[in-house]
Write an enzyme that holds these catalytic residues in place. Structure first.
Site, PDB file in Angstrom:
ATOM      1  N   ASP A  45      67.621  27.461 -22.345  1.00  0.00           N
ATOM      2  CA  ASP A  45      66.713  27.640 -23.482  1.00  0.00           C
ATOM      3  C   ASP A  45      67.271  28.637 -24.518  1.00  0.00           C
ATOM      4  O   ASP A  45      68.042  29.533 -24.171  1.00  0.00           O
ATOM      5  CB  ASP A  45      65.353  28.143 -22.961  1.00  0.00           C
ATOM      6  CG  ASP A  45      64.269  28.014 -24.010  1.00  0.00           C
ATOM      7  OD1 ASP A  45      64.416  27.200 -24.931  1.00  0.00           O
ATOM      8  OD2 ASP A  45      63.262  28.738 -23.920  1.00  0.00           O
ATOM      9  N   ARG A  57      69.741  23.800 -35.994  1.00  0.00           N
ATOM     10  CA  ARG A  57      69.440  23.897 -34.563  1.00  0.00           C
ATOM     11  C   ARG A  57      70.492  23.165 -33.705  1.00  0.00           C
ATOM     12  O   ARG A  57      70.823  23.603 -32.604  1.00  0.00           O
ATOM     13  CB  ARG A  57      68.062  23.290 -34.282  1.00  0.00           C
ATOM     14  CG  ARG A  57      66.898  24.043 -34.874  1.00  0.00           C
ATOM     15  CD  ARG A  57      65.590  23.305 -34.597  1.00  0.00           C
ATOM     16  NE  ARG A  57      65.451  22.975 -33.196  1.00  0.00           N
ATOM     17  CZ  ARG A  57      65.034  23.830 -32.251  1.00  0.00           C
ATOM     18  NH1 ARG A  57      64.688  25.055 -32.589  1.00  0.00           N
ATOM     19  NH2 ARG A  57      64.947  23.457 -30.998  1.00  0.00           N
ATOM     20  N   HIS A  84      72.743  23.597 -29.836  1.00  0.00           N
ATOM     21  CA  HIS A  84      72.938  22.696 -28.690  1.00  0.00           C
ATOM     22  C   HIS A  84      74.434  22.498 -28.421  1.00  0.00           C
ATOM     23  O   HIS A  84      74.878  22.504 -27.279  1.00  0.00           O
ATOM     24  CB  HIS A  84      72.264  21.338 -28.949  1.00  0.00           C
ATOM     25  CG  HIS A  84      70.783  21.446 -29.171  1.00  0.00           C
ATOM     26  ND1 HIS A  84      69.976  22.212 -28.369  1.00  0.00           N
ATOM     27  CD2 HIS A  84      69.959  20.886 -30.103  1.00  0.00           C
ATOM     28  CE1 HIS A  84      68.721  22.117 -28.802  1.00  0.00           C
ATOM     29  NE2 HIS A  84      68.691  21.331 -29.844  1.00  0.00           N
ATOM     30  N   SER A  86      63.910  17.234 -21.738  1.00  0.00           N
ATOM     31  CA  SER A  86      62.700  16.998 -20.948  1.00  0.00           C
ATOM     32  C   SER A  86      61.952  15.762 -21.434  1.00  0.00           C
ATOM     33  O   SER A  86      62.213  15.256 -22.536  1.00  0.00           O
ATOM     34  CB  SER A  86      61.780  18.218 -21.033  1.00  0.00           C
ATOM     35  OG  SER A  86      61.141  18.232 -22.296  1.00  0.00           O
ATOM     36  N   THR A  87      61.008  15.301 -20.612  1.00  0.00           N
ATOM     37  CA  THR A  87      60.187  14.143 -21.013  1.00  0.00           C
ATOM     38  C   THR A  87      59.390  14.484 -22.278  1.00  0.00           C
ATOM     39  O   THR A  87      58.961  13.591 -22.994  1.00  0.00           O
ATOM     40  CB  THR A  87      59.211  13.743 -19.874  1.00  0.00           C
ATOM     41  OG1 THR A  87      58.611  14.924 -19.340  1.00  0.00           O
ATOM     42  CG2 THR A  87      59.916  13.014 -18.756  1.00  0.00           C
ATOM     43  N   ASN A 146      60.670  16.457 -24.750  1.00  0.00           N
ATOM     44  CA  ASN A 146      61.583  16.684 -25.885  1.00  0.00           C
ATOM     45  C   ASN A 146      61.666  15.496 -26.855  1.00  0.00           C
ATOM     46  O   ASN A 146      62.146  15.654 -27.985  1.00  0.00           O
ATOM     47  CB  ASN A 146      62.995  17.043 -25.400  1.00  0.00           C
ATOM     48  CG  ASN A 146      63.114  18.455 -24.873  1.00  0.00           C
ATOM     49  OD1 ASN A 146      63.950  18.760 -24.020  1.00  0.00           O
ATOM     50  ND2 ASN A 146      62.276  19.370 -25.366  1.00  0.00           N
ATOM     51  N   TRP A 147      61.161  14.322 -26.468  1.00  0.00           N
ATOM     52  CA  TRP A 147      61.145  13.183 -27.406  1.00  0.00           C
ATOM     53  C   TRP A 147      60.281  13.505 -28.616  1.00  0.00           C
ATOM     54  O   TRP A 147      60.384  12.861 -29.655  1.00  0.00           O
ATOM     55  CB  TRP A 147      60.598  11.922 -26.722  1.00  0.00           C
ATOM     56  CG  TRP A 147      61.446  11.407 -25.603  1.00  0.00           C
ATOM     57  CD1 TRP A 147      61.162  11.458 -24.275  1.00  0.00           C
ATOM     58  CD2 TRP A 147      62.729  10.745 -25.700  1.00  0.00           C
ATOM     59  NE1 TRP A 147      62.166  10.883 -23.537  1.00  0.00           N
ATOM     60  CE2 TRP A 147      63.144  10.437 -24.391  1.00  0.00           C
ATOM     61  CE3 TRP A 147      63.564  10.391 -26.765  1.00  0.00           C
ATOM     62  CZ2 TRP A 147      64.345   9.795 -24.100  1.00  0.00           C
ATOM     63  CZ3 TRP A 147      64.770   9.751 -26.488  1.00  0.00           C
ATOM     64  CH2 TRP A 147      65.143   9.460 -25.176  1.00  0.00           C
ATOM     65  N   ARG A 177      66.290  31.344 -16.200  1.00  0.00           N
ATOM     66  CA  ARG A 177      65.792  30.920 -17.512  1.00  0.00           C
ATOM     67  C   ARG A 177      66.198  31.949 -18.562  1.00  0.00           C
ATOM     68  O   ARG A 177      65.600  33.031 -18.652  1.00  0.00           O
ATOM     69  CB  ARG A 177      64.274  30.750 -17.528  1.00  0.00           C
ATOM     70  CG  ARG A 177      63.816  30.332 -18.928  1.00  0.00           C
ATOM     71  CD  ARG A 177      62.418  29.811 -19.009  1.00  0.00           C
ATOM     72  NE  ARG A 177      62.263  29.164 -20.317  1.00  0.00           N
ATOM     73  CZ  ARG A 177      61.456  28.152 -20.595  1.00  0.00           C
ATOM     74  NH1 ARG A 177      60.699  27.663 -19.656  1.00  0.00           N
ATOM     75  NH2 ARG A 177      61.407  27.627 -21.795  1.00  0.00           N
ATOM     76  N   GLU A 206      64.172  32.104  -6.034  1.00  0.00           N
ATOM     77  CA  GLU A 206      64.086  33.374  -6.751  1.00  0.00           C
ATOM     78  C   GLU A 206      64.237  33.050  -8.237  1.00  0.00           C
ATOM     79  O   GLU A 206      64.998  32.153  -8.608  1.00  0.00           O
ATOM     80  CB  GLU A 206      65.224  34.306  -6.320  1.00  0.00           C
ATOM     81  CG  GLU A 206      65.178  34.706  -4.858  1.00  0.00           C
ATOM     82  CD  GLU A 206      63.956  35.556  -4.522  1.00  0.00           C
ATOM     83  OE1 GLU A 206      63.529  36.352  -5.382  1.00  0.00           O
ATOM     84  OE2 GLU A 206      63.428  35.407  -3.402  1.00  0.00           O
TER      85      GLU A 206
HETATM   86  C1  FPP Z   1      66.374  24.050 -25.250  1.00  0.00           C
HETATM   87  O1  FPP Z   1      66.581  25.003 -26.265  1.00  0.00           O
HETATM   88  C2  FPP Z   1      67.568  23.209 -25.140  1.00  0.00           C
HETATM   89  C3  FPP Z   1      67.583  21.858 -25.209  1.00  0.00           C
HETATM   90  C4  FPP Z   1      66.385  21.039 -25.404  1.00  0.00           C
HETATM   91  C5  FPP Z   1      68.866  21.110 -25.127  1.00  0.00           C
HETATM   92  C6  FPP Z   1      69.855  21.656 -24.117  1.00  0.00           C
HETATM   93  C7  FPP Z   1      71.073  20.833 -24.163  1.00  0.00           C
HETATM   94  C8  FPP Z   1      72.326  21.323 -24.101  1.00  0.00           C
HETATM   95  C9  FPP Z   1      72.671  22.746 -23.966  1.00  0.00           C
HETATM   96  C10 FPP Z   1      73.445  20.349 -24.151  1.00  0.00           C
HETATM   97  C11 FPP Z   1      73.952  20.106 -22.758  1.00  0.00           C
HETATM   98  C12 FPP Z   1      74.843  18.954 -22.759  1.00  0.00           C
HETATM   99  C13 FPP Z   1      75.060  18.181 -21.670  1.00  0.00           C
HETATM  100  C14 FPP Z   1      75.948  17.028 -21.768  1.00  0.00           C
HETATM  101  C15 FPP Z   1      74.445  18.446 -20.382  1.00  0.00           C
HETATM  102  P1  FPP Z   1      65.665  24.952 -27.566  1.00  0.00           P
HETATM  103  O2  FPP Z   1      66.270  24.027 -28.538  1.00  0.00           O
HETATM  104  O3  FPP Z   1      64.262  24.607 -27.160  1.00  0.00           O
HETATM  105  O4  FPP Z   1      65.757  26.415 -28.067  1.00  0.00           O
HETATM  106  P2  FPP Z   1      64.641  27.206 -28.879  1.00  0.00           P
HETATM  107  O5  FPP Z   1      63.559  27.538 -27.885  1.00  0.00           O
HETATM  108  O6  FPP Z   1      65.370  28.407 -29.339  1.00  0.00           O
HETATM  109  O7  FPP Z   1      64.166  26.329 -29.986  1.00  0.00           O
END
Ligand code: FPP
Length: 263
Positions: free
Chosen positions: A39, A52, A56, A84-85, A87-88, A207, A226
């Protein structure tokens, strides 16, 4: 030894120090399975005036480093929450970016996964992903399936409640078709009907990103894990912070509902 650990954590780091810290850590209990909620990517990018999606992209590098380090200290399994389900619901542009990022990483990193002995296992609803991602998911799982150094579960279109619903449907179906009786239902049976079938439950859940919640991640599997929260955004979650999480884990006393040994 603690000198080296302190020196390392006080940022007088060199490769030799890191190796010594790893050796020291390996003398203690190593979590066999580490689950990670990656996160803070969006906030990391915003802080830098970037879109954003740049967060990623940067998060992929962190994941690669954490896999590498985990392998070195002897972690057997990692489960990383990538999508996640829920995130769509994000803007289409971000969802599209993430889907093409997954596709690209599964293709570009394939040789690396094989070289490093990484077995990739994708968990989640696979049928809702775009066709191109589904194909890469199938390929990466097939091509890395015999790798033995470390198993990396990537949770894609994953939600723990959805996983539990699928499990309940499967068990009900088995009962209706006389493949199971109600009395056969126990913890082992349920565990083996989840996506993490045959794997140990996570010992440690990490986390980053400052939030202190579970977000529908591995609800059954983390019953005794833990939990380590960190304020650092995932793209900045470096070697040092990961090792700090492991050292912190080593100081915990896990009782699994029992009593302290001295009582
Ligand atoms: C949450 O942070 C992160 C995600 C929804 C995407 C995580 C994906 C990756 C790190 C890419 C991994 C790649 C592979 C191939 C496994 P957020 O965007 O919710 O952060 P925020 O809370 O700061 O908005």
């Amino acid at each position: 030894m603690w000198d080296i650990i302190h020196k390392f954590f006080n940022k007088v780091k060199d490769k030799g120090d890191l190796e010594k810290v790893i050796l020291e850590i390996k003398k203690g209990q190593i979590p066999d399975h580490v689950a990670i909620i990656m996160d803070g990517n969006g906030r990391w990018a915003k802080k830098r005036g970037l879109p954003r999606t740049a967060g990623h992209q940067a998060g992929v590098k962190t994941l690669k480093e954490v896999i590498n380090l985990s392998k070195q200290i002897g972690v057997g399994y990692i489960t990383a929450y990538a999508f996640s389900t829920e995130n769509w619901k994000r803007p289409k542009q971000e969802v599209d970016f993430l889907m093409s990022l997954f596709e690209r990483v599964f293709l570009d990193e394939l040789d690396n996964f094989n070289k490093e002995g990484v077995k990739i296992n994708i968990i989640g609803y696979k049928d809702r992903l775009p066709k191109a991602v589904r194909e890469k998911v199938k390929d990466v799982m097939e091509i890395t399936k015999d790798n033995k150094e470390i198993v990396v579960n990537i949770a894609l279109d994953y939600g723990s409640r959805a996983e539990i619903i699928e499990m309940v449907k499967e068990v009900s179906d088995d009962i209706i078709n006389n493949k199971l009786s109600v009395n056969d239902i126990d913890e082992e049976l349920i565990s083996n009907k989840l996506y993490t079938t045959e794997q140990p439950d996570p010992d440690l859940l990490i986390r980053p990103g400052g939030e202190k919640r579970i977000s529908n991640f591995l609800l059954w599997q983390i019953a005794y894990a833990e939990i380590y929260f960190s304020d650092t955004y995932w793209p900045d979650f470096d070697t040092e912070i990961f090792l700090e999480a492991i050292i912190d884990y080593q100081k915990r006393e896990r009782r699994f509902g029992g009593l302290k040994k001295s009582r």
